[in-house]
Scaffold this active site. Structure first.
Site, PDB file in Angstrom:
ATOM      1  N   HIS A 172      -7.378  -5.734   7.204  1.00 27.33           N
ATOM      2  CA  HIS A 172      -7.408  -6.932   7.674  1.00 27.33           C
ATOM      3  C   HIS A 172      -8.331  -7.984   6.856  1.00 27.33           C
ATOM      4  O   HIS A 172      -9.477  -7.390   6.573  1.00 27.33           O
ATOM      5  CB  HIS A 172      -7.509  -7.342   9.170  1.00 27.33           C
ATOM      6  CG  HIS A 172      -7.078  -8.567   9.762  1.00 27.33           C
ATOM      7  ND1 HIS A 172      -7.635  -9.749   9.603  1.00 27.33           N
ATOM      8  CD2 HIS A 172      -5.910  -8.719  10.135  1.00 27.33           C
ATOM      9  CE1 HIS A 172      -6.808 -10.567  10.123  1.00 27.33           C
ATOM     10  NE2 HIS A 172      -5.712 -10.038  10.462  1.00 27.33           N
ATOM     11  N   ASP A 222      -0.154  -4.845  13.965  1.00 25.24           N
ATOM     12  CA  ASP A 222       1.104  -4.214  13.490  1.00 25.24           C
ATOM     13  C   ASP A 222       1.283  -2.739  13.658  1.00 25.24           C
ATOM     14  O   ASP A 222       2.335  -2.068  13.694  1.00 25.24           O
ATOM     15  CB  ASP A 222       1.734  -4.637  11.999  1.00 25.24           C
ATOM     16  CG  ASP A 222       1.815  -5.929  11.795  1.00 25.24           C
ATOM     17  OD1 ASP A 222       2.551  -6.456  12.597  1.00 25.24           O
ATOM     18  OD2 ASP A 222       1.337  -6.384  10.794  1.00 25.24           O
TER      19      ASP A 222
HETATM   20  N1  CMC Z   1      -4.430   1.295   3.078  1.00 30.05           N
HETATM   21  C1  CMC Z   1      -5.136   1.493   2.175  1.00 30.05           C
HETATM   22  N2  CMC Z   1      -6.155   1.000   1.448  1.00 30.05           N
HETATM   23  C2  CMC Z   1      -6.508  -0.348   2.339  1.00 30.05           C
HETATM   24  C3  CMC Z   1      -5.590  -0.836   3.287  1.00 30.05           C
HETATM   25  C4  CMC Z   1      -4.387  -0.051   3.660  1.00 30.05           C
HETATM   26  N3  CMC Z   1      -3.644  -0.467   4.540  1.00 30.05           N
HETATM   27  N4  CMC Z   1      -6.038  -2.138   3.448  1.00 30.05           N
HETATM   28  C5  CMC Z   1      -7.168  -2.243   2.651  1.00 30.05           C
HETATM   29  N5  CMC Z   1      -7.242  -1.166   1.661  1.00 30.05           N
HETATM   30  C6  CMC Z   1      -8.384  -0.973   0.860  1.00 30.05           C
HETATM   31  C7  CMC Z   1      -7.969  -1.666  -0.496  1.00 30.05           C
HETATM   32  O1  CMC Z   1      -7.303  -0.737  -1.202  1.00 30.05           O
HETATM   33  C8  CMC Z   1      -9.126  -2.406  -1.101  1.00 30.05           C
HETATM   34  O2  CMC Z   1      -9.744  -1.077  -1.535  1.00 30.05           O
HETATM   35  P1  CMC Z   1     -10.838  -0.945  -2.884  1.00 30.05           P
HETATM   36  O3  CMC Z   1     -11.796  -2.023  -2.577  1.00 30.05           O
HETATM   37  O4  CMC Z   1     -11.143   0.471  -2.954  1.00 30.05           O
HETATM   38  O5  CMC Z   1      -9.896  -1.378  -4.092  1.00 30.05           O
HETATM   39  C9  CMC Z   1     -10.001  -2.667   0.056  1.00 30.05           C
HETATM   40  O6  CMC Z   1      -9.486  -1.878   1.156  1.00 30.05           O
HETATM   41  C10 CMC Z   1      -9.742  -4.150   0.312  1.00 30.05           C
HETATM   42  O7  CMC Z   1      -8.367  -4.390   0.314  1.00 30.05           O
HETATM   43  P2  CMC Z   1      -7.765  -5.748   0.020  1.00 30.05           P
HETATM   44  O8  CMC Z   1      -6.226  -5.481  -0.265  1.00 30.05           O
HETATM   45  O9  CMC Z   1      -8.656  -6.678  -1.094  1.00 30.05           O
HETATM   46  O10 CMC Z   1      -7.806  -6.523   1.380  1.00 30.05           O
HETATM   47  P3  CMC Z   1      -7.099  -8.007   1.660  1.00 30.05           P
HETATM   48  O11 CMC Z   1      -8.174  -8.597   2.514  1.00 30.05           O
HETATM   49  O12 CMC Z   1      -6.837  -8.692   0.197  1.00 30.05           O
HETATM   50  O13 CMC Z   1      -5.825  -7.423   2.215  1.00 30.05           O
HETATM   51  C11 CMC Z   1      -4.501  -6.818   3.786  1.00 30.05           C
HETATM   52  C12 CMC Z   1      -5.792  -7.403   3.811  1.00 30.05           C
HETATM   53  C13 CMC Z   1      -3.850  -6.775   5.327  1.00 30.05           C
HETATM   54  C14 CMC Z   1      -3.150  -7.383   2.959  1.00 30.05           C
HETATM   55  C15 CMC Z   1      -4.552  -5.273   3.384  1.00 30.05           C
HETATM   56  O14 CMC Z   1      -5.553  -4.779   4.269  1.00 30.05           O
HETATM   57  C16 CMC Z   1      -3.235  -4.589   3.474  1.00 30.05           C
HETATM   58  O15 CMC Z   1      -2.205  -4.856   2.433  1.00 30.05           O
HETATM   59  N6  CMC Z   1      -2.820  -3.847   4.634  1.00 30.05           N
HETATM   60  C17 CMC Z   1      -1.478  -3.078   4.783  1.00 30.05           C
HETATM   61  C18 CMC Z   1      -0.588  -4.002   5.236  1.00 30.05           C
HETATM   62  C19 CMC Z   1      -0.571  -4.656   6.719  1.00 30.05           C
HETATM   63  O16 CMC Z   1      -0.683  -3.809   7.572  1.00 30.05           O
HETATM   64  N7  CMC Z   1      -0.452  -5.925   6.820  1.00 30.05           N
HETATM   65  C20 CMC Z   1      -0.453  -6.613   8.282  1.00 30.05           C
HETATM   66  C21 CMC Z   1      -1.716  -7.641   8.111  1.00 30.05           C
HETATM   67  S1  CMC Z   1      -2.376  -7.941   9.845  1.00 30.05           S
HETATM   68  C22 CMC Z   1      -1.077  -8.543  10.533  1.00 30.05           C
HETATM   69  C23 CMC Z   1      -0.176  -9.119   9.993  1.00 30.05           C
HETATM   70  O17 CMC Z   1      -0.445 -10.390   9.335  1.00 30.05           O
HETATM   71  O18 CMC Z   1       1.068  -9.092  10.362  1.00 30.05           O
END
Ligand code: CMC
Length: 389
Positions: free
Chosen positions: A275, A326
């Site tokens: 998140h 989710d």
């Molecule tokens: N699985 C694996 N690695 C992850 C995940 C995940 N779900 N989420 C974050 N990471 C890792 C990411 O690879 C990165 O690692 P590194 O620093 O080694 O490159 C680090 O954590 C930071 O992640 P980020 O993508 O830069 O974080 P963000 O704030 O840009 O993205 C997010 C947040 C929610 C888009 C992301 O966590 C994600 O894609 N999650 C999976 C999709 C998901 O479940 N979305 C629902 C969000 S909450 C409720 C909603 O909005 O519906």
């Protein structure tokens, strides 16, 4: 040639460069507060744990739209207004019946919500009054759109809404064609409460940005649905269920720990985890996890819950990442018989309350949303006539 790495670019003219607007405050709000370190969520003054235990979805709608809880007569009035608005305009029903049965439910919902505005032309000119009317209309009609499309695509007769009962009760009735029991209604209602509002997430930001151009609430909600549909936002709940069903296909040999590790090794994201704001357990996931455990046991889906727990532990050990809203909502919806490709629609059915609350708030103190982009392309290129390119 575009240089997406900003190292060699003079950024001094843009002191606020921030990919993904991480940590940027663009609006003030009384709708919700999130403490990502503590794992705390508050809707207009009330902690989500208190609302989960005591409120109904209709009370939460009133709270978000008015920043206070309704008294008994205000709540009754709102419930009656919602009931009176449940019927869909005929052309919207016609569209739902005749569109491609293989269309994505969220795409159909987006189009149908956009169509609703064609039938809301009798406005008073008082923006606050009209906004309230539109918020009620969409909150009442979105469940009817979702249920009608699901039944229509399955070749079943569309069920007219009831003239009584809660949003949750009526939705399950329209979806399944039979009146739900208390437990199913309560589960659905709790899901609606937990998904209603969540700060400046991508879809709410979209809704406020559209509102800030002084466009109408239907446009704002239509845009927000488009944003919610993506798998990094609301679409994650469908993706979570697809992952669990992939495991189910493996039968007795399914190993959720190895499965998760392998995905991480391949640098794949695990849906339902991570998140932008929460750096600890999402408080909504806490309630959904409890529900998921109970419902999975009751419905013979224990394995799905066990795999969810295994995935959760693996994500914590390997990446120190917690589940978001989710993750466990997927098994909760599945256990009450909702098909995975409808999950994000259920999210929409609830979040429309938050979007419309933000629309009302933005209209009261508006300023156009207009950030900048850093141009990283070339400049002053020589023009080449078309036959010489
Ligand atoms: N699985 C694996 N690695 C992850 C995940 C995940 N779900 N989420 C974050 N990471 C890792 C990411 O690879 C990165 O690692 P590194 O620093 O080694 O490159 C680090 O954590 C930071 O992640 P980020 O993508 O830069 O974080 P963000 O704030 O840009 O993205 C997010 C947040 C929610 C888009 C992301 O966590 C994600 O894609 N999650 C999976 C999709 C998901 O479940 N979305 C629902 C969000 S909450 C409720 C909603 O909005 O519906």
């Amino acid at each position: 040639m575009a240089h997406h790495n900003l190292d060699n670019i003079d950024t001094s003219e843009y002191p606020h460069i921030n990919r993904g607007l991480d940590g940027i405050v663009a609006f003030s709000t009384t709708k919700s507060s999130i403490d990502g370190q503590k794992g705390e969520l508050i809707y207009s003054g009330y902690n989500i744990d208190v609302l989960a235990e005591k409120a109904t979805f209709e009370e939460v709608c009133f709270l978000l739209w008015n920043d206070r809880l309704p008294n008994k007569s205000e709540l009754d009035e709102l419930k009656n207004e919602l009931i009176s608005q449940r019927n869909l305009p005929k052309p919207v029903l016609e569209y739902i019946k005749t569109t491609n049965k293989n269309a994505e439910p969220m795409a159909v919902l987006r189009t149908a919500v956009s169509m609703l505005s064609d039938f809301e032309t009798e406005n008073s000119g008082d923006k606050a009054k009209d906004s309230r009317k539109h918020a009620i209309a969409m909150t009442a009609q979105i469940p009817a759109i979702i249920a009608a499309f699901d039944r229509s695509r399955k070749g079943k007769k569309i069920v007219s809404p009831l003239k009584e009962g809660s949003t949750a009760y009526n939705f399950l009735y329209m979806l399944n064609g039979e009146k739900p029991g208390d437990a199913a209604e309560k589960t659905m209602d709790l899901c609606l409460i937990l998904h209603a509002e969540h700060g400046m997430n991508a879809s709410t930001f979209t809704a406020r940005t559209i509102c800030a151009t002084e466009s109408d609430m239907f446009s704002a909600v239509t845009g927000a649905i488009g944003a919610l549909k993506g798998p990094l936002h609301g679409g994650a709940n469908t993706a979570v269920m697809n992952t669990l069903l992939e495991l189910e296909k493996e039968g007795d040999s399914a190993d959720a720990v190895a499965f998760t590790k392998k995905k991480l090794e391949n640098k794949e994201k695990i849906m339902g985890f991570g998140h932008r704001v929460y750096k600890t357990f999402d408080p909504r996931a806490f309630h959904l996890r409890k529900m998921s455990k109970k419902l999975s046991e009751e419905t013979g889906h224990e394995k799905l819950y066990e795999w969810s727990e295994d995935m959760m532990k693996t994500m914590k050990d390997e990446k120190d990442i917690d589940p978001n809203v989710d993750f466990f909502s997927a098994t909760v919806y599945y256990s009450i018989g909702i098909q995975p490709d409808l999950f994000t629609c259920i999210f929409t059915m609830s979040r429309v309350s938050g979007w419309s609350a933000h629309y009302i708030e933005q209209s009261e103190n508006n300023r156009l949303v207009r950030p900048r982009a850093l141009y990283i392309g070339e400049k002053n290129l020589e023009w080449t006539p078309v036959e010489k390119r």
